[in-house]
Design a protein around this motif. Structure first.
Motif, PDB file in Angstrom:
ATOM      1  N   SER A 164      -7.947  14.821  -2.883  1.00 37.78           N
ATOM      2  CA  SER A 164      -9.099  14.357  -2.120  1.00 37.78           C
ATOM      3  C   SER A 164      -9.075  12.836  -1.960  1.00 37.78           C
ATOM      4  O   SER A 164      -9.643  12.303  -1.012  1.00 37.78           O
ATOM      5  CB  SER A 164     -10.398  14.806  -2.783  1.00 37.78           C
ATOM      6  OG  SER A 164     -10.522  14.211  -4.051  1.00 37.78           O
ATOM      7  N   ALA A 165      -8.405  12.132  -2.876  1.00 34.69           N
ATOM      8  CA  ALA A 165      -8.295  10.673  -2.721  1.00 34.69           C
ATOM      9  C   ALA A 165      -7.467  10.346  -1.488  1.00 34.69           C
ATOM     10  O   ALA A 165      -7.813   9.460  -0.698  1.00 34.69           O
ATOM     11  CB  ALA A 165      -7.660  10.054  -3.963  1.00 34.69           C
ATOM     12  N   VAL A 166      -6.384  11.094  -1.300  1.00 36.80           N
ATOM     13  CA  VAL A 166      -5.543  10.846  -0.135  1.00 36.80           C
ATOM     14  C   VAL A 166      -6.288  11.221   1.143  1.00 36.80           C
ATOM     15  O   VAL A 166      -6.247  10.501   2.150  1.00 36.80           O
ATOM     16  CB  VAL A 166      -4.217  11.619  -0.265  1.00 36.80           C
ATOM     17  CG1 VAL A 166      -3.344  11.351   0.936  1.00 36.80           C
ATOM     18  CG2 VAL A 166      -3.507  11.211  -1.536  1.00 36.80           C
ATOM     19  N   MET A 167      -7.033  12.355   1.082  1.00 37.83           N
ATOM     20  CA  MET A 167      -7.805  12.768   2.264  1.00 37.83           C
ATOM     21  C   MET A 167      -8.886  11.742   2.596  1.00 37.83           C
ATOM     22  O   MET A 167      -9.083  11.388   3.764  1.00 37.83           O
ATOM     23  CB  MET A 167      -8.461  14.137   2.003  1.00 37.83           C
ATOM     24  CG  MET A 167      -7.575  15.324   2.232  1.00 37.83           C
ATOM     25  SD  MET A 167      -6.695  15.235   3.790  1.00 37.83           S
ATOM     26  CE  MET A 167      -8.086  15.334   4.939  1.00 37.83           C
ATOM     27  N   GLY A 168      -9.586  11.254   1.576  1.00 41.80           N
ATOM     28  CA  GLY A 168     -10.637  10.259   1.806  1.00 41.80           C
ATOM     29  C   GLY A 168     -10.065   9.004   2.423  1.00 41.80           C
ATOM     30  O   GLY A 168     -10.622   8.448   3.383  1.00 41.80           O
ATOM     31  N   TYR A 209      -7.562   0.759   2.776  1.00 40.98           N
ATOM     32  CA  TYR A 209      -7.095   2.156   2.879  1.00 40.98           C
ATOM     33  C   TYR A 209      -6.182   2.483   1.706  1.00 40.98           C
ATOM     34  O   TYR A 209      -6.291   3.535   1.070  1.00 40.98           O
ATOM     35  CB  TYR A 209      -6.309   2.410   4.176  1.00 40.98           C
ATOM     36  CG  TYR A 209      -6.957   1.930   5.452  1.00 40.98           C
ATOM     37  CD1 TYR A 209      -8.327   1.929   5.600  1.00 40.98           C
ATOM     38  CD2 TYR A 209      -6.181   1.490   6.512  1.00 40.98           C
ATOM     39  CE1 TYR A 209      -8.913   1.475   6.772  1.00 40.98           C
ATOM     40  CE2 TYR A 209      -6.757   1.043   7.683  1.00 40.98           C
ATOM     41  CZ  TYR A 209      -8.123   1.031   7.814  1.00 40.98           C
ATOM     42  OH  TYR A 209      -8.686   0.579   8.959  1.00 40.98           O
ATOM     43  N   ALA A 210      -5.236   1.556   1.427  1.00 41.04           N
ATOM     44  CA  ALA A 210      -4.273   1.830   0.368  1.00 41.04           C
ATOM     45  C   ALA A 210      -4.965   1.913  -0.985  1.00 41.04           C
ATOM     46  O   ALA A 210      -4.682   2.805  -1.786  1.00 41.04           O
ATOM     47  CB  ALA A 210      -3.200   0.752   0.353  1.00 41.04           C
ATOM     48  N   LEU A 211      -5.909   0.994  -1.236  1.00 38.76           N
ATOM     49  CA  LEU A 211      -6.591   1.014  -2.535  1.00 38.76           C
ATOM     50  C   LEU A 211      -7.430   2.277  -2.701  1.00 38.76           C
ATOM     51  O   LEU A 211      -7.583   2.785  -3.806  1.00 38.76           O
ATOM     52  CB  LEU A 211      -7.474  -0.229  -2.670  1.00 38.76           C
ATOM     53  CG  LEU A 211      -6.722  -1.519  -2.991  1.00 38.76           C
ATOM     54  CD1 LEU A 211      -7.627  -2.722  -2.830  1.00 38.76           C
ATOM     55  CD2 LEU A 211      -6.174  -1.480  -4.405  1.00 38.76           C
ATOM     56  N   THR A 212      -7.995   2.774  -1.589  1.00 42.16           N
ATOM     57  CA  THR A 212      -8.797   3.997  -1.677  1.00 42.16           C
ATOM     58  C   THR A 212      -7.964   5.168  -2.188  1.00 42.16           C
ATOM     59  O   THR A 212      -8.447   6.016  -2.921  1.00 42.16           O
ATOM     60  CB  THR A 212      -9.383   4.336  -0.294  1.00 42.16           C
ATOM     61  OG1 THR A 212     -10.125   3.217   0.152  1.00 42.16           O
ATOM     62  CG2 THR A 212     -10.275   5.548  -0.355  1.00 42.16           C
ATOM     63  N   ALA A 213      -6.687   5.173  -1.778  1.00 44.64           N
ATOM     64  CA  ALA A 213      -5.808   6.282  -2.182  1.00 44.64           C
ATOM     65  C   ALA A 213      -5.181   6.036  -3.545  1.00 44.64           C
ATOM     66  O   ALA A 213      -4.191   6.670  -3.893  1.00 44.64           O
ATOM     67  CB  ALA A 213      -4.721   6.490  -1.129  1.00 44.64           C
ATOM     68  N   TYR A 214      -5.752   5.115  -4.336  1.00 47.48           N
ATOM     69  CA  TYR A 214      -5.125   4.711  -5.598  1.00 47.48           C
ATOM     70  C   TYR A 214      -4.764   5.903  -6.476  1.00 47.48           C
ATOM     71  O   TYR A 214      -3.677   5.979  -7.021  1.00 47.48           O
ATOM     72  CB  TYR A 214      -6.075   3.773  -6.353  1.00 47.48           C
ATOM     73  CG  TYR A 214      -5.448   3.154  -7.566  1.00 47.48           C
ATOM     74  CD1 TYR A 214      -4.707   1.998  -7.454  1.00 47.48           C
ATOM     75  CD2 TYR A 214      -5.581   3.736  -8.827  1.00 47.48           C
ATOM     76  CE1 TYR A 214      -4.117   1.422  -8.554  1.00 47.48           C
ATOM     77  CE2 TYR A 214      -4.998   3.160  -9.927  1.00 47.48           C
ATOM     78  CZ  TYR A 214      -4.262   2.011  -9.792  1.00 47.48           C
ATOM     79  OH  TYR A 214      -3.675   1.447 -10.885  1.00 47.48           O
ATOM     80  N   ALA A 227     -12.623   6.520  -4.138  1.00 47.83           N
ATOM     81  CA  ALA A 227     -12.019   5.214  -4.393  1.00 47.83           C
ATOM     82  C   ALA A 227     -12.269   4.805  -5.838  1.00 47.83           C
ATOM     83  O   ALA A 227     -13.247   5.226  -6.448  1.00 47.83           O
ATOM     84  CB  ALA A 227     -12.608   4.174  -3.446  1.00 47.83           C
ATOM     85  N   PRO A 228     -11.373   3.984  -6.414  1.00 43.49           N
ATOM     86  CA  PRO A 228     -11.619   3.468  -7.763  1.00 43.49           C
ATOM     87  C   PRO A 228     -12.955   2.730  -7.796  1.00 43.49           C
ATOM     88  O   PRO A 228     -13.321   2.055  -6.829  1.00 43.49           O
ATOM     89  CB  PRO A 228     -10.468   2.493  -8.002  1.00 43.49           C
ATOM     90  CG  PRO A 228      -9.449   2.787  -6.973  1.00 43.49           C
ATOM     91  CD  PRO A 228     -10.118   3.469  -5.842  1.00 43.49           C
ATOM     92  N   THR A 229     -13.681   2.853  -8.901  1.00 43.22           N
ATOM     93  CA  THR A 229     -15.034   2.302  -8.952  1.00 43.22           C
ATOM     94  C   THR A 229     -15.105   0.798  -8.676  1.00 43.22           C
ATOM     95  O   THR A 229     -16.006   0.364  -7.950  1.00 43.22           O
ATOM     96  CB  THR A 229     -15.660   2.614 -10.319  1.00 43.22           C
ATOM     97  OG1 THR A 229     -15.275   3.918 -10.680  1.00 43.22           O
ATOM     98  CG2 THR A 229     -17.147   2.520 -10.241  1.00 43.22           C
ATOM     99  N   GLY A 260       0.813  -1.205   0.000  1.00 41.90           N
ATOM    100  CA  GLY A 260       0.000   0.000   0.000  1.00 41.90           C
ATOM    101  C   GLY A 260       0.849   1.258   0.000  1.00 41.90           C
ATOM    102  O   GLY A 260       0.556   2.222  -0.714  1.00 41.90           O
ATOM    103  N   ILE A 261       1.922   1.251   0.793  1.00 45.36           N
ATOM    104  CA  ILE A 261       2.792   2.435   0.821  1.00 45.36           C
ATOM    105  C   ILE A 261       3.470   2.618  -0.532  1.00 45.36           C
ATOM    106  O   ILE A 261       3.564   3.736  -1.042  1.00 45.36           O
ATOM    107  CB  ILE A 261       3.816   2.304   1.967  1.00 45.36           C
ATOM    108  CG1 ILE A 261       3.101   2.530   3.302  1.00 45.36           C
ATOM    109  CG2 ILE A 261       4.946   3.311   1.809  1.00 45.36           C
ATOM    110  CD1 ILE A 261       3.924   2.223   4.506  1.00 45.36           C
TER     111      ILE A 261
END
Lengths: 252, 604
Positions: free
Chosen positions: B160-164, B149-154, B241-243, A81-82
């Motif tokens: 805003s992706a990182v914030m979400g 969490y990691a996939l949400t920040a893809y 997040a990616p769909t 993830g990182i």
């Protein structure tokens, strides 16, 4: 919500949660009176059932080895993830060529620092391997040993700078090593399932308590975990070190 | 191969495949990784489906490491697989497979992280559904979270992706902390982590420790389930997040929180807390109804299509929590069917939003005005999805709602129909409203002074050819959710599974003494005739809501004033959803304290 409202809410609910916590803790057995039975049973049966003096390791890697498989993959997923979050559009090869902020703004480490780095490297490697190998005998194990060994990468970065670190540690290579460590744990589970009908059953000969090669699969799994954790931390250090690289034409 | 061996394989094989993908990732073309990951999820789907059919014949127990219990003490960890857990695990694998097929033409970036984390996420969900050990449940909760969490920040280039992802991670970690506190309390009391053993050790009496442990574990799990006021992270994370991931988040991850709440209640606490069911019902119904209404209203106020769908998921969480809070077998059976029906419909809708993003580079309903004109397939899919959310017969949500209502009626709580009906109609109406804008250009003219939301960063390949895979997968999900009522015996099977799910004494014998549970009990499903009326009434109400939103501005001034009341509520709710993580934590603490104190006061 402004700061004052937030603080008021937190104070009020904090008090309520604290009261609830006290109420709950009042129901626990009093201090020093362990009601059992789990710990007592294991302390009695584990040493001879698994030929192991370190009961904590026996719990982590045998009795409740499934939890540890999950924990190992938590680490694995966190590293992946990182890498995902810190990835950038630049190709890896071009990253290596970029100067570091430090190289632009000041001198590299002095000879004295390098000298001590080499000494510290030797101690780190020796102690890390010692901890990882003696999981069954001493209060160590794969996680601790691997984490300690990974200090190797941090020391390289401190003493010799990014280019040297990059030359010694191959990112692609350690991605493969890390994955091998993680996958091997799950594979051991599948192999023992096929061999005995129970996932992660300790099917290997147990040897004698206190010997280096004893406790069956426990030291092997620790080795896998150690490799995974060490390589994972290497990758983290590499990722974070990438963040110190800057584009050649950085805007003022 | 025996069913006993399938259970560990269903989650261990995708983990091995994930490691292989990560290891060979830098050296092979992306298609190889995609194919491997797809194979891994198909394997899990097949294994879980077989497992579900075996579990229907008798609960499957697998003791890891071969550590079978001795004298009523569990030394190791067990997977205790009942048909509900296995079916939901299979559903998770199915949605993952669908999401991976959907993503086939989706990402232009190579790199193994996406397939690797998707596989780990799926494996964690499967383990979460199958385990019979409380601490193991927590491990899978964490594993699921880290991958998610990691996939949400893809799309890291989008701030805003990182914030979400950050608010998702912070709020869910706080929830995990609550669960761990609860587990520690229970372990301190009983010295056990196996659910059946804890239940046995707790006996039939609840004191402060048991009550607080339950409150903490329930609140932690309800963070994942996005109960109001723990729900704030969900909309922020879904919007960015990616769909394909949203399909999994809304389709099964959120519901996994509710499943785990039900599992923990009936496997651990139902003996000790059973005499206080009325008090528990009051507290959880209050929060469930509030969640359904807040989610429904906020859903109606969105113009960002993915955020809209996210709030609809919150509304449906409210409905599911009410189903749990009834503590009735029918309602529980209805809950399982509702989870499946909702997951399929919501998955299909998120895939439609992915198609919009792929074809038109936006999910803003105002911006997409008229854009679906002459595109009957997407229009039809979104319309069917809207009707499914509203609970129109024959969708799976309808059958679920019917059983939940039946449980409420038996308890003399017939009023519960109405808030749930209202919430379902609001979510269906919101989607119809959005569709009215996109397909027909209806709705009030956009306010020229309104702030235009910033553009989505595209997550799709430019000029990548027509995405046949996306359309095909969306169609499959839509049709599957449509056909729910025609699957003969689905309600009876769900009720039978629910009856075994709540049978704690039988579970103790199966887990601790190796007894056989025998096949599922046969429970006759109640007739659905009256429910059909409610189902169509909800659909009509949804259409009325949509019509009011689309054409309300043409009403005479006196009637148009009706819009002002709801607008005030929406404004107030919007102000609360401010995107500030520290506020979310304050709400989380307040909600936990409220639930804990309410239970303490009502039970004492």
């Amino acid at each position: 919500m402004n700061d004052r409202i937030r603080k008021t809410i937190m104070m009020a609910t904090g008090a309520a949660l604290f009261a609830l916590g006290l109420w709950a803790v009042g129901g626990l057995p009093s201090f020093g009176h362990y009601p059992g039975p789990y710990g007592d049973v294991l302390n009695t049966v584990a040493p001879h059932e698994r030929q192991i003096p370190n009961i904590v390791t026996a719990v982590n890697f045998d009795y409740r080895g499934m939890d540890t498989l999950g924990e190992e993959y938590i680490f694995f997923a966190a590293v992946a993830g990182i890498a995902l979050v810190l990835r950038n559009d630049r190709k890896r090869t071009t990253i290596d060529a970029l100067p570091s902020r430090r190289a632009l703004h000041g001198p590299d480490a002095t000879d004295a620092v390098r000298m001590f780095t080499v000494l510290a490297l030797a101690v780190t490697v020796a102690f890390g391997m010692y901890l990882g190998i003696h999981a069954a005998q001493t209060p160590g194990g794969g996680f601790q040993g691997g984490a300690l060994l990974s200090g190797f990468a941090a020391l390289l970065l401190l003493g010799f700078g990014f280019p040297v670190m990059r030359k010694i540690l191959s990112q692609d290579g350690f991605e493969a090593v890390e994955a091998a460590g993680a996958g091997a744990y799950a594979l051991i589970g599948i192999a023992t399932l096929v061999a005995s009908g129970a996932f992660l059953k300790n099917v290997l000969p147990l040897g004698g308590e206190g010997q280096l090669f004893s406790a069956g699969t426990i030291p092997i799994i620790n080795l896998c975990v150690g490799v995974e954790v060490c390589a994972g931390f290497f990758l983290l250090f590499l990722e974070f070190a990438h963040e110190t690289r800057i584009e050649e034409q950085e805007p003022e | 191969m025996s069913a006993n061996m399938l259970a560990p394989l269903a989650f261990a094989v995708p983990l091995v495949v994930a490691a292989v993908c990560a290891g060979i990732g830098p050296f092979v073309p992306r298609r190889v990784l995609d194919a491997l990951a797809f194979g891994g999820s198909v394997f899990s789907l097949a294994a879980c489906a077989l497992l579900a059919s075996d579990a229907a014949q008798g609960t499957v127990v697998h003791w890891f490491g071969g550590w079978e219990p001795r004298h009523g003490i569990a030394l190791g960890i067990a997977f205790v697989v009942d048909p509900v857990g296995a079916a939901l695990a299979a559903f998770a694998a199915f949605l993952t497979t669908a999401a991976m097929a959907f993503a086939w033409t989706y990402y232009d970036e190579s790199g193994p992280a996406f397939p690797v984390l998707m596989l780990v996420f799926m494996a964690a969900l499967i383990g979460f559904f199958l385990t019979g050990d409380l601490f193991n449940l927590f491990v899978f909760f964490e594993l699921m979270g880290v991958a998610a969490y990691a996939l949400t920040a893809y799309r890291t280039e989008d701030e805003s992706a990182v914030m979400g992802a950050l608010s998702f991670a912070v709020v869910n970690s706080a929830g995990a902390f609550l669960i761990l506190l609860g587990i520690a309390l229970l372990y301190g009391r009983t010295g056990a982590l196996n659910m059946a053993q804890i239940a046995h050790a707790l006996g039939g009496h609840a004191d402060g420790l048991v009550l607080v442990a339950f409150a903490f574990i329930a609140c932690g799990l309800l963070v994942k389930a996005a109960l109001v006021p723990f729900h704030f992270w969900l909309a922020d994370a879904h919007a960015v997040a990616p769909t394909p991931l949203c399909v999994l988040f809304s389709g099964i991850m959120v519901q996994a929180g509710i499943y785990a709440l039900a599992r923990v209640y009936w496997s651990v606490f139902s003996g000790a807390l059973g005499e206080h069911e009325t008090a528990l019902r009051g507290v959880f119904l209050a929060f469930g109804v509030a969640t359904a209404l807040v989610g429904g209203i906020m859903c109606f106020a969105q113009r960002h299509f993915k955020r809209l769908l996210a709030f609809s998921t919150i509304a449906h969480t409210g409905i599911l929590v009410c189903a749990f809070a009834l503590f009735r077998t029918q309602a529980l059976g209805g809950m399982w069917l509702y989870i499946l029906g909702h997951g399929l419909a919501k998955g299909a809708l998120f895939m439609c939003s992915g198609i919009l993003l792929n074809r038109f580079g936006s999910v803003d309903v105002e911006e997409l005005r008229n854009i679906l004109r002459g595109r009957p397939w997407v229009t039809g899919a979104i319309a069917l999805g809207a009707l499914a959310l509203a609970g129109m017969p024959p969708f799976g949500t309808f059958v679920g709602t019917a059983l939940i209502d039946d449980g409420a009626r038996e308890l003399g709580l017939s009023w519960l129909h109405f808030p749930l009906l209202l919430a379902a109609a609001l979510t269906g109406g919101s989607v119809l409203n959005a569709l009215g804008h996109m397909a027909f250009g209806w709705g009030p003219p956009p306010d020229p002074h309104a702030q235009t939301p910033k553009h989505e960063t595209t997550e799709t390949k430019k000029n990548g050819g027509f995405p046949y895979a996306m359309y095909a997968v969306a169609a499959v999900l839509t049709l599957a959710s449509f056909s729910a009522m025609f699957v003969g015996g689905a309600p009876a099977a769900a009720l039978g599974a629910a009856a075994r799910f709540v049978d704690r004494p039988a579970q103790l014998a199966v887990v601790m003494n190796g007894a056989s549970s025998g096949p599922l009990p046969h429970v006759a499903a109640p007739p659905l005739t009256e429910a059909i009326v409610y189902g169509f009434a909800t659909t009509l109400l949804a259409m009325a809501f949509a019509a009011f939103a689309l054409f309300g501005h043409r009403l005479p001034a006196a009637l148009a004033a009706l819009r002002r009341g709801p607008a005030l509520i929406v404004e107030a709710l919007r102000a609360v959803h401010d995107g500030v993580v520290t506020d979310y934590i304050a709400w989380l603490a307040a909600g936990t304290a409220t639930i804990g104190v309410a239970l303490a006061v009502l039970v004492r």
